[in-house]
Structure formats: structure tokens, C-alpha cells
Scaffold this active site. Structure first.
Site, PDB file in Angstrom:
ATOM      1  N   HIS A   4       0.867  -1.208  -0.004  1.00 35.29           N
ATOM      2  CA  HIS A   4       0.145  -0.072  -0.185  1.00 35.29           C
ATOM      3  C   HIS A   4       0.928   1.260   0.129  1.00 35.29           C
ATOM      4  CE1 HIS A   4      -3.340   2.452   0.687  1.00 35.29           C
ATOM      5  NE2 HIS A   4      -2.683   2.980   1.718  1.00 35.29           N
ATOM      6  N   ASP A  40       0.550   5.401   0.240  1.00 32.83           N
ATOM      7  CA  ASP A  40      -0.295   6.677   0.147  1.00 32.83           C
ATOM      8  C   ASP A  40       0.243   7.614  -0.677  1.00 32.83           C
ATOM      9  OD1 ASP A  40      -2.640   6.197   2.184  1.00 32.83           O
ATOM     10  OD2 ASP A  40      -0.976   5.660   3.508  1.00 32.83           O
ATOM     11  N   ASP A  63      -8.170   1.709   2.422  1.00 31.73           N
ATOM     12  CA  ASP A  63      -7.632   2.394   3.108  1.00 31.73           C
ATOM     13  C   ASP A  63      -8.100   4.064   2.843  1.00 31.73           C
ATOM     14  OD1 ASP A  63      -6.150   3.780   5.368  1.00 31.73           O
ATOM     15  OD2 ASP A  63      -4.488   4.109   4.141  1.00 31.73           O
TER      16      ASP A  63
END
Length: 552
Positions: A248, A250, A360
Site C-alpha cells: 500500500h 499513500d 484505506d
């Protein structure tokens, strides 16, 4: 043999000792050329006269610093039963949350090869045995994981060549998996003591008279052979866990967009490097924006991704251009996320996306089922609603019904260790791993056991990127041999979801299928946007301007 504290402690000590004995040190890499750059140089080493020759123990610090380390190293010849590698550690301080340790991209002979960071410190050099290799690291100090400016400390703590013994490495991960499985089993489980006895017996084969001698490593091979002979996955429940590599990233959080572009390059290079070593490794990455960055900045990495996607190892899918916020964005903005995302995946990877991967974000609009189904998305995958601190979502596999009655199959990521404290909400994670506690806990905490017996784990360091490391891949290889744990296999998420749809369709005929009719509201992030009136206002104004521009 009783599993008392003494035996447990002894086994842990032996495994810890084996962790070090896997490596046979050859030599230190004694020095490097050290450069600074201002962060704008990118892939090119700075053309500067300000060069220092630095050695082990050299320290420096700063906030968001970029540096280069360079050296040419003569490598030894291959050695039977061993693998040649280099071990590096450039971080004086270890941060938490995978957001505050050093990161670097290593170039070998001018070719970007892999990340070297706090979670990836091994560099295998088997293909260069007997040659001289040029090593060039572009280091970034990282930023403080708490989100406020603070100097990060760097130090050349380790830089050495070593041989890795294959048998000792296999025994180490096998034994760790067994040791970590034992406390997960109930006391009346017949394999609890059996696992301990098997591990004790295996270590009896090892000749500790002269550790790191040929005789020692030959005896280690006997221990491995014994475990492989006696442990064949007896007593496993009919539960199946699919393992899907993932990182993941961001795109905008505690770092700037330029840092995101570099994180993607480091993470994706490591994926390619590990896929060469582990052909069973399958990796999912969902954000078209990251691929677009890589295509622009590192076209050689992008071509490798396309090749891996074509052979099925790399799953470029997720439906949206970005894993986007679903509270502030308008319905048209969400629609465009899917439109542009699906177009990109089709054009660059020939992949028609039919699932939304959105682990998320801060909650999910009740309008999303309608938008998703009209966009050709038939499955919604997320995890963060498990973070609710007051009202626990009662399902992990269910039908989500939207405002207009449109329904979409929804699957929560349930990766987690078993929750032993019912009063505390179970927190699922999209940054899973392949430890036995996660494998078993993912099933133990699942709330729809009457409906489905197959789950999946996205594993790999995330948030700040990084992804899967070799330990996670090595652990997988012995999991199916260990009794009492669920079966595991590597698989594409799309294959798992196809099977889930068949399971749900069969269940509709014979039982009750849960339905959630309403918003998926994330309590843990309540109030996140309360102070952001200006941001919300300007976002809406830009949406209006984009619409008017299109009309004109």
C-alpha cells in the site's frame, strides 16, 4: 517430551542462533564514496567535486536528505550449497509504522535492481560471482513517521559480503513457523505436542561441535530432510487462504508527491527482483496513478511490469485511478476515477477491471453500489471499517445495498492475529504477512464462517511502500507442511473473487446471505474533515469548473 518453559526457551535459542549461522561472512565492504544531492537529481549521480570517502560507522543526519553511496567490489566464486549475497544496513534509528526508516534504490552495474531499506537488507549476487560489480545507492533519509519535521539519523552500520547456506536458511524459516504455530493451538490439539517433539528431534541431527564447518552444514541438511519427511500437512482443517503480495502506497500523506514517485520505483523494483527468485510470487497493485508515474520516470521498470502482468504474476487491477476519498468527492468524481482507472488498466495491461480495491479510505458513500455496478464493477473489497470503535460491522462477506437498491458483493480483508480480548475491536490490516499467527488469525476472526471457508491475505509492508520481503516468501514454502494451520496458496485476487461469487451464489440457494443497507461509516475517522471547510469548498468549486468546461 513435555513442552515446559525450559524446552521452549531452548528451542527459541537454537532458532535464534541459527538465524546468525545461516550467514558465512566473507569480508566487509570497507569504504564508499559519499555524495549529497538536493533531491532534484533523480536517477543521475550528482556531478560534484564534494566527495567523501567514508567507512563503516560513518554517521550523518538531516530531514528528507538525499545521498549517494558508491563502490566497486570484487566478488568471490560460487560455492556449492551456498548463495552469495551482500548485507546492508544504513539506518541508525529504526522508526515505527514503516514510515520513518531509511530507503534507497540500488543500481548494480548501472541497472536499478531493488530497494535496500529497513525491511530489505539482503542483495543476492549469485549471477555476478567472480566478477567486479559497481554498486550505487541513492539514499533517502525518510521523514519522521509522526508527521512533524525531525532530523533522521543515518549510519553505515553494515556492509558486507557473505555466503548464505541454503539448508540452514530453509531450516530457520521452517523451525520459526513451527515454533510460532505451537502457542496458537489449543492445549488438547493432538498436534501441539507433536510439533514440539518433531522440532526437538530435528535439532538432534545437528552437530554443533564446530559451527559453520562443512560438517555442521551437512548435519543441518539432515535436520531439514527429517522435518520434510515427517511433516506433510497432517490434520489441516478444510480452510484455504490465498496469499497475494501487495504494498500500500499513500500517494499523499506524510511525504511529497516526488517522494511517492520514488517509493513506487523502489517498491516495484523489489517486486521484480523477488519474482526472479520466487516464480510462485503474485503481486497486486491497484493505483493507475502510480503506474503512470513509473511509466514517465522509470520506463524500464514499467516495461518489466507489463511483462509480468502478461504472464499473470503481476495483477494490475483495482478499478480506480487512485484509491480515492469517498466522502468529499461527488458522484461524478467517483465515476471519473473508475472511468479513467479502467481505461488505463485496459490500455496498458489489457485487463478489464471488475473489482474495486479500496482498503484505506475514511468511509464509503451509500451511493457507491449504484456507481460501481453501472461501471462494470461487481465486487467491492475493503478493510478499514473494522477500525470502528463503537459499532462493530457484523459481517465480513455480505451484499451491500445502495440508496437505489443496487447490490454489490462486498468482501472485507480480514488479515489479523486472533483477537483474545472480545472487548477490544479486532483491527484488520491491508499490511499483512505470512506468519502462522496471521494465517490462523485471518480465519479465527472471520465472522461468516457459515457462508465461506476461503479467505485471502494481502501481505507486504505498506503505507510508506516497500512491499514483500524474502522472509515472507520463504515462510510460505513450509506453511502447508505444518499440521493444524489452514492451507495456503498464492493466487490472483481476481481468481479468489471469482470463486467467492460461486460460493455466494450457491449459498443463496441454501441459506441466508447477509445484506447491509446503508452507508459504510468509519467511526474511527469521525471528524477528520471538520476543520477542512476550505478544502471541501475548493474541491467542490473545481468539480463545478470541470463540469462547466466539459459542457462548453
Amino acid at each position: 517430551m513435555a513442552f515446559d518453559f525450559k524446552n521452549k526457551e531452548r528451542l527459541h535459542n537454537l532458532v535464534y542462533e541459527l538465524e546468525q549461522l545461516r550467514y558465512e561472512k566473507i569480508q566487509d565492504i570497507e569504504h564508499f564514496k559519499w555524495y549529497e544531492d538536493d533531491g532534484t537529481v533523480g536517477k543521475q549521480k550528482p556531478d560534484t567535486a564534494h566527495t567523501q570517502i567514508v567507512e563503516k560507522g560513518f554517521r550523518w543526519q538531516g530531514y528528507g536528505m538525499y545521498n549517494w553511496l558508491e563502490n566497486s567490489v570484487s566478488l568471490p566464486q560460487p560455492k556449492e550449497g551456498k548463495r552469495l549475497l551482500a548485507l546492508f544496513d544504513f539506518g541508525a534509528d529504526r522508526g515505527t509504522g514503516n514510515n520513518s526508516h531509511f530507503e534507497s534504490l540500488l543500481y548494480i552495474n548501472g541497472k536499478n535492481t531493488q530497494a535496500v531499506d529497513g525491511n530489505h537488507r539482503e542483495v543476492f549476487l549469485d549471477s555476478h560471482c567472480g566478477a567486479t560489480v559497481h554498486l550505487l545507492f541513492r539514499l533517502w533519509s525518510g521523514l519522521n513517521g509522526g508527521g512533524y519535521p525531525a532530523d533522521m539519523k543515518m549510519e553505515i552500520r553494515q556492509a558486507e559480503l557473505a555466503y548464505l547456506d541454503k539448508a540452514a536458511d530453509e531450516l530457520y524459516f521452517f523451525a520459526r513457523n513451527i515454533l510460532e504455530t505451537v502457542p496458537l493451538l489449543e492445549n488438547d490439539n493432538p498436534y501441539k505436542q507433536w510439533l514440539v517433539n518433531g522440532l526437538v528431534e530435528a535439532f538432534r541431527f545437528i552437530d554443533y561441535t564446530n559451527p559453520r564447518s562443512p560438517e555442521f552444514y551437512a548435519s543441518v541438511q539432515k535436520a531439514v530432510d527429517y522435518l520434510n519427511k515427517c511433516m506433510k500437512g497432517q490434520g489441516k482443517p478444510d480452510i484455504h487462504i490465498s496469499l497475494i503480495g501487495h504494498t500500500h502506497i499513500d500517494v499523499a500523506w506524510l511525504w511529497r508527491l516526488c517522494h511517492t514517485r520514488e517509493k513506487a520505483a523502489r517498491s516495484f523494483s523489489t517486486v521484480e527482483c523477488l519474482m526472479e527468485e520466487y516464480p510462485e510470487y503474485i503481486f497486486l497493485q491497484s493505483q493507475a496513478q502510480l503506474y503512470d508515474y513509473i511509466k514517465t520516470d522509470y520506463p524500464e521498470i514499467f516495461k518489466n511490469i507489463q511483462k509480468r502482468a502478461a504472464n499473470g504474476q503481476w495483477e494490475a487491477a483495482g478499478a480506480m485511478w487512485l484509491e480515492c476519498d469517498c466522502n468529499i468527492a461527488s458522484g461524478e468524481a467517483l465515476t471519473r476515477q473508475i472511468l479513467y482507472g479502467k481505461r488505463f488498466f485496459k490500455r496498458e495491461f489489457n485487463n478489464d477491471n471488475d473489482f474495486l480495491w479500496l482498503p484505506d479510505v475514511f468511509g464509503y458513500s451509500w451511493a457507491m453500489p449504484q456507481i460501481l455496478r453501472k461501471a462494470g464493477v461487481r465486487t467491492f473489497v475493503t478493510s478499514k471499517i473494522s477500525w470502528n470503535d463503537a459499532n462493530r460491522m457484523p459481517y465480513d462477506t455480505f451484499i451491500w445495498r445502495g440508496i437505489d437498491g443496487t447490490e454489490i458483493l462486498t468482501q472485507f480483508i480480514t488479515s489479523s492475529e486472533k483477537n483474545e480480548h472480545p472487548e477490544i475491536p479486532t483491527i484488520y490490516t491491508y499490511n499483512g504477512d505470512t506468519r502462522p499467527a496471521i494465517i490462523k488469525g485471518t480465519w479465527d476472526n472471520y465472522q461468516n464462517k457459515d457462508l465461506n471457508r476461503s479467505l485471502f491475505i494481502p501481505y507486504g509492508y505498506g503505507d510508506g511502500g516497500g512491499g514483500v520481503n524474502r522472509e515472507m516468501l520463504e515462510r510460505q514454502r513450509s506453511l502447508n507442511k505444518i499440521p493444524a494451520l489452514p492451507y495456503v496458496k498464492t493466487e490472483r485476487l481476481s481468481s479468489f473473487l471469482d470463486r467467492l461469487h460461486k460460493t455466494v451464489s450457491a449459498n443463496k440457494l441454501h441459506g441466508y446471505l447477509p445484506v447491509w443497507d446503508g452507508e459504510l461509516y468509519l467511526e474511527f475517522h469521525r471528524g477528520t474533515y471538520t476543520s477542512q471547510a476550505y478544502t471541501k469548498k475548493m474541491n467542490r468549486r473545481m468539480e463545478f469548473m470541470a463540469r462547466e468546461t466539459e459542457l462548453l
